[in-house]
Scaffold this active site. Sequence first.
Site, PDB file in Angstrom:
ATOM      1  N   HIS A 256       0.832  -1.222   0.000  1.00 42.41           N
ATOM      2  CA  HIS A 256       0.000   0.000   0.000  1.00 42.41           C
ATOM      3  C   HIS A 256       0.858   1.261   0.000  1.00 42.41           C
ATOM      4  CE1 HIS A 256      -4.061  -1.809   1.475  1.00 42.41           C
ATOM      5  NE2 HIS A 256      -3.914  -1.871   0.165  1.00 42.41           N
TER       6      HIS A 256
HETATM    7  C1  LIG Z   1      -8.594  -0.774   1.730  1.00 44.16           C
HETATM    8  C2  LIG Z   1      -9.906  -1.141   1.216  1.00 44.16           C
HETATM    9  C3  LIG Z   1     -10.187  -0.912  -0.103  1.00 44.16           C
HETATM   10  C4  LIG Z   1     -11.481  -1.299  -0.673  1.00 44.16           C
HETATM   11  O1  LIG Z   1     -12.420  -1.692   0.000  1.00 44.16           O
HETATM   12  S1  LIG Z   1     -11.594  -1.210  -2.354  1.00 44.16           S
HETATM   13  C5  LIG Z   1     -13.320  -1.222  -2.689  1.00 44.16           C
HETATM   14  C6  LIG Z   1     -13.795   0.169  -2.839  1.00 44.16           C
HETATM   15  N1  LIG Z   1     -15.201   0.209  -3.145  1.00 44.16           N
HETATM   16  C7  LIG Z   1     -15.672   0.298  -4.405  1.00 44.16           C
HETATM   17  O2  LIG Z   1     -14.948   0.295  -5.374  1.00 44.16           O
HETATM   18  C8  LIG Z   1     -17.144   0.438  -4.538  1.00 44.16           C
HETATM   19  C9  LIG Z   1     -17.656  -0.763  -5.137  1.00 44.16           C
HETATM   20  N2  LIG Z   1     -19.064  -0.527  -5.374  1.00 44.16           N
HETATM   21  C10 LIG Z   1     -19.677  -1.137  -6.359  1.00 44.16           C
HETATM   22  O3  LIG Z   1     -19.103  -1.887  -7.120  1.00 44.16           O
HETATM   23  C11 LIG Z   1     -21.133  -0.854  -6.496  1.00 44.16           C
HETATM   24  O4  LIG Z   1     -21.480   0.315  -5.853  1.00 44.16           O
HETATM   25  C12 LIG Z   1     -21.993  -2.015  -5.951  1.00 44.16           C
HETATM   26  C13 LIG Z   1     -21.746  -3.295  -6.751  1.00 44.16           C
HETATM   27  C14 LIG Z   1     -21.702  -2.260  -4.470  1.00 44.16           C
HETATM   28  C15 LIG Z   1     -23.448  -1.632  -6.106  1.00 44.16           C
HETATM   29  O5  LIG Z   1     -23.625  -1.296  -7.444  1.00 44.16           O
HETATM   30  P1  LIG Z   1     -25.059  -0.789  -7.949  1.00 44.16           P
HETATM   31  O6  LIG Z   1     -24.928  -0.348  -9.344  1.00 44.16           O
HETATM   32  O7  LIG Z   1     -25.606   0.190  -6.979  1.00 44.16           O
HETATM   33  O8  LIG Z   1     -25.905  -2.099  -7.772  1.00 44.16           O
HETATM   34  P2  LIG Z   1     -26.796  -2.824  -8.830  1.00 44.16           P
HETATM   35  O9  LIG Z   1     -27.742  -1.870  -9.417  1.00 44.16           O
HETATM   36  O10 LIG Z   1     -27.384  -4.022  -8.151  1.00 44.16           O
HETATM   37  O11 LIG Z   1     -25.719  -3.283  -9.880  1.00 44.16           O
HETATM   38  C16 LIG Z   1     -26.034  -3.230 -11.229  1.00 44.16           C
HETATM   39  C17 LIG Z   1     -25.011  -3.969 -12.061  1.00 44.16           C
HETATM   40  O12 LIG Z   1     -23.887  -3.130 -12.255  1.00 44.16           O
HETATM   41  C18 LIG Z   1     -22.743  -3.849 -11.857  1.00 44.16           C
HETATM   42  N3  LIG Z   1     -21.728  -2.900 -11.434  1.00 44.16           N
HETATM   43  C19 LIG Z   1     -21.851  -1.979 -10.475  1.00 44.16           C
HETATM   44  N4  LIG Z   1     -20.753  -1.233 -10.458  1.00 44.16           N
HETATM   45  C20 LIG Z   1     -19.935  -1.703 -11.439  1.00 44.16           C
HETATM   46  C21 LIG Z   1     -18.663  -1.332 -11.941  1.00 44.16           C
HETATM   47  N5  LIG Z   1     -18.017  -0.317 -11.450  1.00 44.16           N
HETATM   48  N6  LIG Z   1     -18.118  -2.061 -12.930  1.00 44.16           N
HETATM   49  C22 LIG Z   1     -18.783  -3.101 -13.458  1.00 44.16           C
HETATM   50  N7  LIG Z   1     -19.991  -3.478 -13.045  1.00 44.16           N
HETATM   51  C23 LIG Z   1     -20.552  -2.783 -12.056  1.00 44.16           C
HETATM   52  C24 LIG Z   1     -23.239  -4.759 -10.813  1.00 44.16           C
HETATM   53  O13 LIG Z   1     -22.334  -5.815 -10.629  1.00 44.16           O
HETATM   54  C25 LIG Z   1     -24.554  -5.211 -11.419  1.00 44.16           C
HETATM   55  O14 LIG Z   1     -24.381  -6.135 -12.461  1.00 44.16           O
HETATM   56  P3  LIG Z   1     -25.540  -7.217 -12.833  1.00 44.16           P
HETATM   57  O15 LIG Z   1     -26.790  -6.489 -13.137  1.00 44.16           O
HETATM   58  O16 LIG Z   1     -25.027  -7.954 -14.024  1.00 44.16           O
HETATM   59  O17 LIG Z   1     -25.676  -8.097 -11.662  1.00 44.16           O
END
Ligand SMILES: C/C=C/C(=O)SCCNC(=O)CCNC(=O)[C@H](O)C(C)(C)COP(=O)(O)OP(=O)(O)OC[C@H]1O[C@@H](n2cnc3c(N)ncnc32)[C@H](O)[C@@H]1OP(=O)(O)O
Length: 275
Positions: A256
């Site tokens: 990191h």
């Molecule tokens: C040190 C620690 C570090 C970390 O923790 S790193 C992680 C940091 N966090 C993030 O990057 C946030 C991640 N958040 C997300 O990816 C999204 O907020 C959620 C999946 C949690 C919710 O997404 P939403 O769009 O609100 O939910 P939906 O309407 O149920 O999803 C619709 C479809 O869209 C896809 N999707 C959502 N975001 C992405 C993306 N960025 N790239 C590709 N696909 C995405 C989903 O998977 C799903 O797909 P389908 O309908 O086929 O099931």
Amino acid sequence: MSEEKLHPKQVEPSRHGEDADPASLFEQYGRVSFSLDEKEIATIFMHDMEGQNVFSHAFVEDFLSVLDAVEEIDPRVVILRGLTSTFSGGADKESLMELASGKIVVRDLVISERLINCRFPVISAMEGHAMGGGFVIALCSDIIIASREARYGTVFMNMGFTPGMGTTTLLQGAVGSYIANEMMFTGRRYKGRELAEKSTNINYILPKKEVLAKAADLALQIAEKNPKSVQLLKYSLAAPKKKLLTDARLQEDMMHALSFGYPETKKIIDDLYAG
Ligand SMILES: C/C=C/C(=O)SCCNC(=O)CCNC(=O)[C@H](O)C(C)(C)COP(=O)(O)OP(=O)(O)OC[C@H]1O[C@@H](n2cnc3c(N)ncnc32)[C@H](O)[C@@H]1OP(=O)(O)O
């Protein structure tokens, strides 16, 4: 479940004595709440609708406050659940941008450590999506139930930095080393049903509507056992995970320090964060 508002300090610290009060309890700390039923099964509910249970500073405070309160109550077993749509989105964009700007140091193992070190078994009931650190929460628990419809991903590398919170040492145990490598390198968001086809070690990958019932069933079976022996077993089973987390701290902190420091990382996070 009683909606009666009681401060945890009003509850006896241990409910395992013969005269333990079986009264149920409900307590809310902002974005996270917990309840305790008459079988001494606690449910921690992450319900930050607005933030989708991302680890904002406020959410982490609430989560740790709930863990403090639940530890004080000393339940027989804990079910950890999120929203039906999203279990947890992991780190929030603001924290990641701060890390990439060198404004704060990485302190992402706190939640992982607290979950692994607690005295009671934890069942993660993931009805909804879990990404990055949000998925690691489940890896730190003792039993994992996922849903076929939700998406799960260790998406760290999509934003230019290496995995954290213990992912590099804990993920193998849940999905096997080669699938873990694929998940970490590609950052793909896998449908639960895809993971089910890969024969992982995740206990159950069920239709979303069956996830909570399965968690309740398992919790009941555990709650019926001698709680002293349950805690003994938990302590013993957690020992290798504690060691894995120590190993993770060494390698993940170093990675990191480098990967959040790359000049391009901040822009990648800004462009690609999917909150
Ligand atoms: C040190 C620690 C570090 C970390 O923790 S790193 C992680 C940091 N966090 C993030 O990057 C946030 C991640 N958040 C997300 O990816 C999204 O907020 C959620 C999946 C949690 C919710 O997404 P939403 O769009 O609100 O939910 P939906 O309407 O149920 O999803 C619709 C479809 O869209 C896809 N999707 C959502 N975001 C992405 C993306 N960025 N790239 C590709 N696909 C995405 C989903 O998977 C799903 O797909 P389908 O309908 O086929 O099931």
